[in-house]
Design a protein around this motif. Structure first.
Motif, PDB file in Angstrom:
ATOM      1  N   ILE A  14      22.649 -23.476 -27.807  1.00  0.00           N
ATOM      2  CA  ILE A  14      21.704 -24.115 -28.497  1.00  0.00           C
ATOM      3  C   ILE A  14      21.517 -23.189 -29.711  1.00  0.00           C
ATOM      4  CG2 ILE A  14      19.317 -25.011 -28.581  1.00  0.00           C
ATOM      5  CD1 ILE A  14      19.865 -25.302 -25.594  1.00  0.00           C
ATOM      6  N   THR A  15      21.183 -24.156 -30.864  1.00  0.00           N
ATOM      7  CA  THR A  15      20.865 -23.026 -32.212  1.00  0.00           C
ATOM      8  C   THR A  15      19.583 -22.895 -32.180  1.00  0.00           C
ATOM      9  OG1 THR A  15      20.661 -25.159 -33.363  1.00  0.00           O
ATOM     10  CG2 THR A  15      22.743 -24.402 -33.284  1.00  0.00           C
ATOM     11  N   ASN A  16      19.249 -21.961 -33.010  1.00  0.00           N
ATOM     12  CA  ASN A  16      17.626 -21.795 -33.237  1.00  0.00           C
ATOM     13  C   ASN A  16      16.908 -22.760 -33.937  1.00  0.00           C
ATOM     14  OD1 ASN A  16      17.953 -19.220 -32.109  1.00  0.00           O
ATOM     15  ND2 ASN A  16      18.355 -18.126 -34.007  1.00  0.00           N
ATOM     16  N   HIS A  17      17.710 -23.697 -34.535  1.00  0.00           N
ATOM     17  CA  HIS A  17      17.059 -24.827 -35.253  1.00  0.00           C
ATOM     18  C   HIS A  17      16.602 -25.881 -33.982  1.00  0.00           C
ATOM     19  CE1 HIS A  17      18.481 -23.072 -38.835  1.00  0.00           C
ATOM     20  NE2 HIS A  17      17.886 -24.172 -39.547  1.00  0.00           N
ATOM     21  N   ALA A  18      17.595 -25.834 -33.136  1.00  0.00           N
ATOM     22  CA  ALA A  18      17.108 -26.991 -32.082  1.00  0.00           C
ATOM     23  C   ALA A  18      16.203 -26.709 -31.240  1.00  0.00           C
ATOM     24  CB  ALA A  18      18.592 -27.047 -31.177  1.00  0.00           C
ATOM     25  N   THR A  87      20.503 -39.632 -32.573  1.00  0.00           N
ATOM     26  CA  THR A  87      19.300 -39.157 -33.206  1.00  0.00           C
ATOM     27  C   THR A  87      18.742 -37.849 -32.916  1.00  0.00           C
ATOM     28  OG1 THR A  87      17.933 -40.482 -31.656  1.00  0.00           O
ATOM     29  CG2 THR A  87      19.158 -41.702 -33.380  1.00  0.00           C
ATOM     30  N   VAL A  88      17.692 -37.507 -33.392  1.00  0.00           N
ATOM     31  CA  VAL A  88      16.804 -36.397 -33.049  1.00  0.00           C
ATOM     32  C   VAL A  88      16.455 -36.768 -31.760  1.00  0.00           C
ATOM     33  CG1 VAL A  88      14.729 -35.140 -33.568  1.00  0.00           C
ATOM     34  CG2 VAL A  88      16.508 -35.459 -35.264  1.00  0.00           C
ATOM     35  N   ALA A  89      16.093 -37.746 -31.598  1.00  0.00           N
ATOM     36  CA  ALA A  89      15.280 -38.290 -30.160  1.00  0.00           C
ATOM     37  C   ALA A  89      16.091 -37.981 -29.089  1.00  0.00           C
ATOM     38  CB  ALA A  89      14.791 -39.625 -30.313  1.00  0.00           C
ATOM     39  N   SER A  90      17.513 -38.529 -29.159  1.00  0.00           N
ATOM     40  CA  SER A  90      18.437 -38.182 -28.117  1.00  0.00           C
ATOM     41  C   SER A  90      18.606 -36.649 -27.957  1.00  0.00           C
ATOM     42  CB  SER A  90      19.880 -38.934 -28.314  1.00  0.00           C
ATOM     43  OG  SER A  90      20.397 -38.359 -29.726  1.00  0.00           O
ATOM     44  N   LEU A  91      18.456 -35.873 -28.962  1.00  0.00           N
ATOM     45  CA  LEU A  91      18.672 -34.373 -28.858  1.00  0.00           C
ATOM     46  C   LEU A  91      17.537 -33.906 -27.878  1.00  0.00           C
ATOM     47  CD1 LEU A  91      20.044 -31.614 -29.242  1.00  0.00           C
ATOM     48  CD2 LEU A  91      18.427 -31.702 -31.598  1.00  0.00           C
ATOM     49  N   LEU A  92      16.341 -34.408 -28.438  1.00  0.00           N
ATOM     50  CA  LEU A  92      15.278 -33.843 -27.760  1.00  0.00           C
ATOM     51  C   LEU A  92      15.022 -34.381 -26.366  1.00  0.00           C
ATOM     52  CD1 LEU A  92      12.572 -34.160 -30.887  1.00  0.00           C
ATOM     53  CD2 LEU A  92      13.785 -32.174 -29.819  1.00  0.00           C
ATOM     54  N   ALA A  93      15.522 -35.473 -25.877  1.00  0.00           N
ATOM     55  CA  ALA A  93      15.636 -35.922 -24.669  1.00  0.00           C
ATOM     56  C   ALA A  93      16.283 -35.099 -23.836  1.00  0.00           C
ATOM     57  CB  ALA A  93      16.114 -37.349 -24.444  1.00  0.00           C
ATOM     58  N   LEU A  95      16.778 -31.503 -24.556  1.00  0.00           N
ATOM     59  CA  LEU A  95      16.160 -30.106 -24.569  1.00  0.00           C
ATOM     60  C   LEU A  95      14.763 -30.160 -23.928  1.00  0.00           C
ATOM     61  CD1 LEU A  95      17.414 -29.204 -28.026  1.00  0.00           C
ATOM     62  CD2 LEU A  95      18.491 -28.615 -25.958  1.00  0.00           C
ATOM     63  N   VAL A  96      13.775 -31.140 -24.104  1.00  0.00           N
ATOM     64  CA  VAL A  96      12.474 -31.025 -23.932  1.00  0.00           C
ATOM     65  C   VAL A  96      12.174 -31.212 -22.404  1.00  0.00           C
ATOM     66  CG1 VAL A  96      10.166 -31.611 -24.631  1.00  0.00           C
ATOM     67  CG2 VAL A  96      11.831 -31.301 -26.298  1.00  0.00           C
ATOM     68  N   GLN A  97      11.430 -30.459 -21.795  1.00  0.00           N
ATOM     69  CA  GLN A  97      11.148 -30.980 -20.228  1.00  0.00           C
ATOM     70  C   GLN A  97      10.021 -31.851 -20.475  1.00  0.00           C
ATOM     71  OE1 GLN A  97      11.566 -28.877 -17.146  1.00  0.00           O
ATOM     72  NE2 GLN A  97      13.387 -27.866 -18.229  1.00  0.00           N
ATOM     73  N   VAL A  98      10.197 -33.112 -19.917  1.00  0.00           N
ATOM     74  CA  VAL A  98       9.149 -34.036 -20.002  1.00  0.00           C
ATOM     75  C   VAL A  98       8.342 -34.290 -18.740  1.00  0.00           C
ATOM     76  CG1 VAL A  98       8.724 -36.659 -20.169  1.00  0.00           C
ATOM     77  CG2 VAL A  98      10.572 -35.615 -21.432  1.00  0.00           C
ATOM     78  N   ASP A  99       7.066 -33.980 -18.932  1.00  0.00           N
ATOM     79  CA  ASP A  99       6.192 -34.008 -17.677  1.00  0.00           C
ATOM     80  C   ASP A  99       4.933 -34.468 -18.073  1.00  0.00           C
ATOM     81  OD1 ASP A  99       4.901 -31.703 -18.805  1.00  0.00           O
ATOM     82  OD2 ASP A  99       5.986 -30.454 -17.329  1.00  0.00           O
ATOM     83  N   GLY A 100       3.847 -34.421 -17.451  1.00  0.00           N
ATOM     84  CA  GLY A 100       2.490 -34.950 -17.305  1.00  0.00           C
ATOM     85  C   GLY A 100       1.767 -34.079 -18.479  1.00  0.00           C
ATOM     86  N   HIS A 101       2.260 -32.595 -18.690  1.00  0.00           N
ATOM     87  CA  HIS A 101       1.510 -31.960 -19.527  1.00  0.00           C
ATOM     88  C   HIS A 101       1.832 -31.871 -20.841  1.00  0.00           C
ATOM     89  CE1 HIS A 101       0.078 -30.013 -15.979  1.00  0.00           C
ATOM     90  NE2 HIS A 101       1.232 -30.261 -15.355  1.00  0.00           N
ATOM     91  N   HIS A 102       2.951 -32.512 -21.268  1.00  0.00           N
ATOM     92  CA  HIS A 102       3.308 -32.284 -22.751  1.00  0.00           C
ATOM     93  C   HIS A 102       3.112 -33.997 -23.256  1.00  0.00           C
ATOM     94  CE1 HIS A 102       6.090 -29.428 -20.894  1.00  0.00           C
ATOM     95  NE2 HIS A 102       5.406 -28.654 -21.934  1.00  0.00           N
ATOM     96  N   GLU A 103       2.068 -33.942 -24.065  1.00  0.00           N
ATOM     97  CA  GLU A 103       1.583 -35.294 -24.818  1.00  0.00           C
ATOM     98  C   GLU A 103       2.618 -35.705 -25.699  1.00  0.00           C
ATOM     99  OE1 GLU A 103      -2.374 -35.851 -26.523  1.00  0.00           O
ATOM    100  OE2 GLU A 103      -2.970 -34.136 -24.885  1.00  0.00           O
ATOM    101  N   GLY A 104       2.743 -37.159 -25.816  1.00  0.00           N
ATOM    102  CA  GLY A 104       3.751 -37.638 -26.696  1.00  0.00           C
ATOM    103  C   GLY A 104       5.316 -37.479 -26.249  1.00  0.00           C
ATOM    104  N   MET A 105       5.734 -36.560 -25.423  1.00  0.00           N
ATOM    105  CA  MET A 105       7.141 -36.585 -24.934  1.00  0.00           C
ATOM    106  C   MET A 105       7.720 -38.004 -24.327  1.00  0.00           C
ATOM    107  SD  MET A 105       8.060 -34.160 -26.754  1.00  0.00           S
ATOM    108  CE  MET A 105       9.698 -34.304 -25.972  1.00  0.00           C
ATOM    109  N   SER A 106       6.488 -38.624 -23.824  1.00  0.00           N
ATOM    110  CA  SER A 106       7.244 -39.896 -22.917  1.00  0.00           C
ATOM    111  C   SER A 106       7.700 -40.731 -24.256  1.00  0.00           C
ATOM    112  CB  SER A 106       6.322 -40.382 -22.074  1.00  0.00           C
ATOM    113  OG  SER A 106       5.125 -40.722 -23.041  1.00  0.00           O
ATOM    114  N   ARG A 107       7.141 -40.516 -25.100  1.00  0.00           N
ATOM    115  CA  ARG A 107       7.485 -41.417 -26.542  1.00  0.00           C
ATOM    116  C   ARG A 107       9.014 -40.870 -26.970  1.00  0.00           C
ATOM    117  NH1 ARG A 107       6.819 -39.925 -31.616  1.00  0.00           N
ATOM    118  NH2 ARG A 107       5.266 -38.573 -31.108  1.00  0.00           N
ATOM    119  N   VAL A 108       9.158 -39.580 -27.151  1.00  0.00           N
ATOM    120  CA  VAL A 108      10.499 -39.184 -27.218  1.00  0.00           C
ATOM    121  C   VAL A 108      11.588 -39.444 -26.374  1.00  0.00           C
ATOM    122  CG1 VAL A 108      11.945 -37.121 -27.725  1.00  0.00           C
ATOM    123  CG2 VAL A 108       9.640 -37.102 -28.741  1.00  0.00           C
TER     124      VAL A 108
END
Length: 115
Positions: A14-18, A87-93, A95-108
């Protein structure tokens, strides 16, 4: 200023930008210092990466007092021809751990499923 801890030699998946983009996705009001610590980069490197992402239209920010709040352009297409159409959203899906503690990530995650 924070220094990069545990320097890494060799290649990574994974790149530093990601990494920076994923850290911002987890907390859109994170400070550069916190992003740097999370990504194990210098603050200067994170500032440069944020500038790159903003200049390319993947990220924008609004100033709120002494803090920034970042907005990720989730529908923006990734740059490399091998990821054409992703898309960026597909990349973030991925890379990012989606759980109840991260607001807005269910949207991503939902945006990635729609893409």
């Amino acid at each position: 200023m924070s220094a990069a801890t545990e320097p890494h030699n060799g290649w990574t998946f994974i790149t530093n930008h990601a990494r920076v983009l994923a850290a911002i996705a987890e907390n859109q009001s994170a400070r550069v210092r916190d992003i740097a610590a999370h990504c194990r980069l210098t603050e200067r490197a994170v500032q440069k990466i944020i500038s790159d992402l903003e200049q390319s239209g993947y990220l924008s920010h609004t100033r709120e007092g002494r803090s920034n709040t970042y907005r990720i352009e989730e529908g923006k297409i990734l740059r490399h021809p091998a990821e054409a159409g992703l898309t960026v959203a597909s990349l973030l899906a991925l890379l990012v751990q989606v759980d109840g503690h991260h607001e807005g990530m269910s949207r991503v995650g939902a945006a990635a499923e729609e893409a």
